[in-house]
Design a protein around this motif. Sequence first.
Motif, short mmCIF file in Angstrom:
data_model
loop_
_atom_site.label_atom_id
_atom_site.label_comp_id
_atom_site.label_asym_id
_atom_site.label_seq_id
_atom_site.Cartn_x
_atom_site.Cartn_y
_atom_site.Cartn_z
N ASN A 203 -5.04 11.61 5.05
CA ASN A 203 -5.62 10.44 4.39
C ASN A 203 -7.12 10.65 4.24
OD1 ASN A 203 -3.47 8.68 6.59
ND2 ASN A 203 -3.02 9.18 4.48
N VAL A 204 -7.56 10.81 3.00
CA VAL A 204 -8.97 11.09 2.71
C VAL A 204 -9.67 9.82 2.30
CG1 VAL A 204 -10.57 12.42 1.29
CG2 VAL A 204 -8.36 13.42 1.93
N PHE B 122 -13.03 8.76 0.64
CA PHE B 122 -14.08 9.36 -0.18
C PHE B 122 -15.11 8.26 -0.45
CE2 PHE B 122 -14.27 12.80 -3.75
CZ PHE B 122 -15.60 13.04 -3.45
N LEU C 284 -13.38 17.93 -3.38
CA LEU C 284 -12.65 17.43 -4.55
C LEU C 284 -11.82 18.54 -5.19
CD1 LEU C 284 -11.99 15.10 -6.43
CD2 LEU C 284 -14.04 15.66 -7.75
N ILE D 72 -8.67 18.65 -3.33
CA ILE D 72 -7.81 17.51 -3.67
C ILE D 72 -7.10 17.74 -4.99
CG2 ILE D 72 -7.83 15.06 -4.32
CD1 ILE D 72 -10.18 14.69 -2.34
N LYS E 236 -2.20 14.91 0.36
CA LYS E 236 -3.30 14.00 0.64
C LYS E 236 -3.21 12.72 -0.19
CE LYS E 236 -6.00 18.22 0.85
NZ LYS E 236 -4.86 18.95 0.25
N THR E 237 -3.52 11.60 0.46
CA THR E 237 -3.84 10.38 -0.26
C THR E 237 -5.36 10.27 -0.31
OG1 THR E 237 -3.90 8.98 1.71
CG2 THR E 237 -1.76 9.26 0.61
N VAL E 238 -5.87 9.52 -1.26
CA VAL E 238 -7.32 9.37 -1.41
C VAL E 238 -7.66 7.89 -1.53
CG1 VAL E 238 -9.36 9.94 -2.77
CG2 VAL E 238 -7.49 11.61 -2.58
N THR E 239 -8.58 7.44 -0.70
CA THR E 239 -9.17 6.11 -0.84
C THR E 239 -10.64 6.28 -1.21
OG1 THR E 239 -7.68 5.07 0.77
CG2 THR E 239 -9.77 3.95 0.32
N VAL E 240 -11.01 5.81 -2.38
CA VAL E 240 -12.41 5.86 -2.81
C VAL E 240 -13.07 4.53 -2.47
CG1 VAL E 240 -13.99 6.14 -4.76
CG2 VAL E 240 -11.87 7.48 -4.67
N ILE F 175 -8.51 11.93 -10.78
CA ILE F 175 -7.38 11.94 -9.85
C ILE F 175 -6.19 11.21 -10.44
CG2 ILE F 175 -6.58 11.08 -7.61
CD1 ILE F 175 -9.41 11.64 -6.53
N CYS G 204 -3.76 7.27 -4.86
CA CYS G 204 -5.18 6.94 -4.82
C CYS G 204 -5.37 5.44 -4.90
CB CYS G 204 -5.90 7.63 -5.99
SG CYS G 204 -7.68 7.27 -6.10
#
Length: 401
Positions: free
Chosen positions: A227-228, A230, A278, A281, A288-292, A338, A346
């Motif tokens: 779990n990223v 960002f 990035l 990713i 991976k999941t990405v939370t900005v 993404i 995301c």
Amino acid sequence: MNYNDNYNPSISDEDVFIEILKEKEHIGYYNLAHQDTTSFKEYAKGVKQSNVVVMGIGGSTLGTYAIYKFLKHSKELSKHLYFLETTDPIDIQSKLEGIDLEDTLFIVISKSGTTVETISIFKYIHSLVKIDKTNTLIITEHDSKLNTYAKANDMQTFEIPKNVGGRFSVFSAVGLVPLAIVGIDIDELLRGTKEVHDSFFYKEAEYKRILKKARFFVEYKNSFNINVVFSYSSRLEGFNKWYIQLWGESLGKVDINKTNQGLTPVGIIGPIDQHSFLQLIVEGKRDKTVTVVKVDNFYNHLKIPPVKLKGLEELDYLDNIEFSSLINKQADATIESINNLGDIPCDVISIDGVTEYAIASLMYEYELLTSVCAKFMYIDAYNQPGVESGKIILKNKLKKK
């Protein structure tokens, strides 16, 4: 706080919510949003020193540092706050060289009262300056050995409740007292936590998105185990560190079926890591999941000046753009790139601005998300047996010196 996502889990969440309600009766962090801060603010008013040095490690410092780091360049704070949290001798000496120790309040924070790193540093401070009730504050459990020390020396103390774990303690005396002393509005912090608390427990917007996100993380944990977060502001570097401890130490556990569980946290900063992580990713393994995390308003209007650079005329489109606008456009470009791929989960959290309310809302939401994920995973979010074994080994080694 604005929010959008592309998660689409499909399981019921009522049973999990019922379990959270039961847990709320004996896990203390949930209810910190409604506490009385009068004693904290009264103590803070009486602090005369210009510097505040917090001695602690992990949950005793990371949350406080996250809030202080986020706010310190956007507020006129009355005092300087420093953190001694490592036994690295160079770090200790270099930090202390720039502090007038005779004009410093020392805050010792340890839930157990016997944290090796914290007490080691406190012993060193003792060798440099006279420590007494006029310049020392103790924050610990009421029955710890550190509390016994404080009472024997007539020192002011604040209690860490037994039912509030260290990594969930930022909105207790652990974080609120040091932050109040330096001039941060702790009532605004709690206003942020209370709004998230009420929205979740009254089954409003926070309830819907936290349950949805947690279900997705757990349902797809074997596919998307990393779990990223960002964060598009250097001010959120402390938040990233706090999140990594909260997530890793809470969710890396053995479940009721004796199966090893865990979701791996990664915290990165935009736009810096657009040029490194990035790439991983976008073209790396789909695990991976990405939370900005974006900041809508930096309350800063610094602009790129229209300076003409020979040979670089093609970049004149940057002229007169505010840096706050640039960094948010960089975030938006990352999000779009993404989402265009269609196979990377995301979501986007947009916090309102660089305020107490905004950072507290974000952090309390992550505490709730952690607890809900733990319920779906059938693990205890609040113990840390994997860490305790290392502590025992260390103490035995030191005793054999």
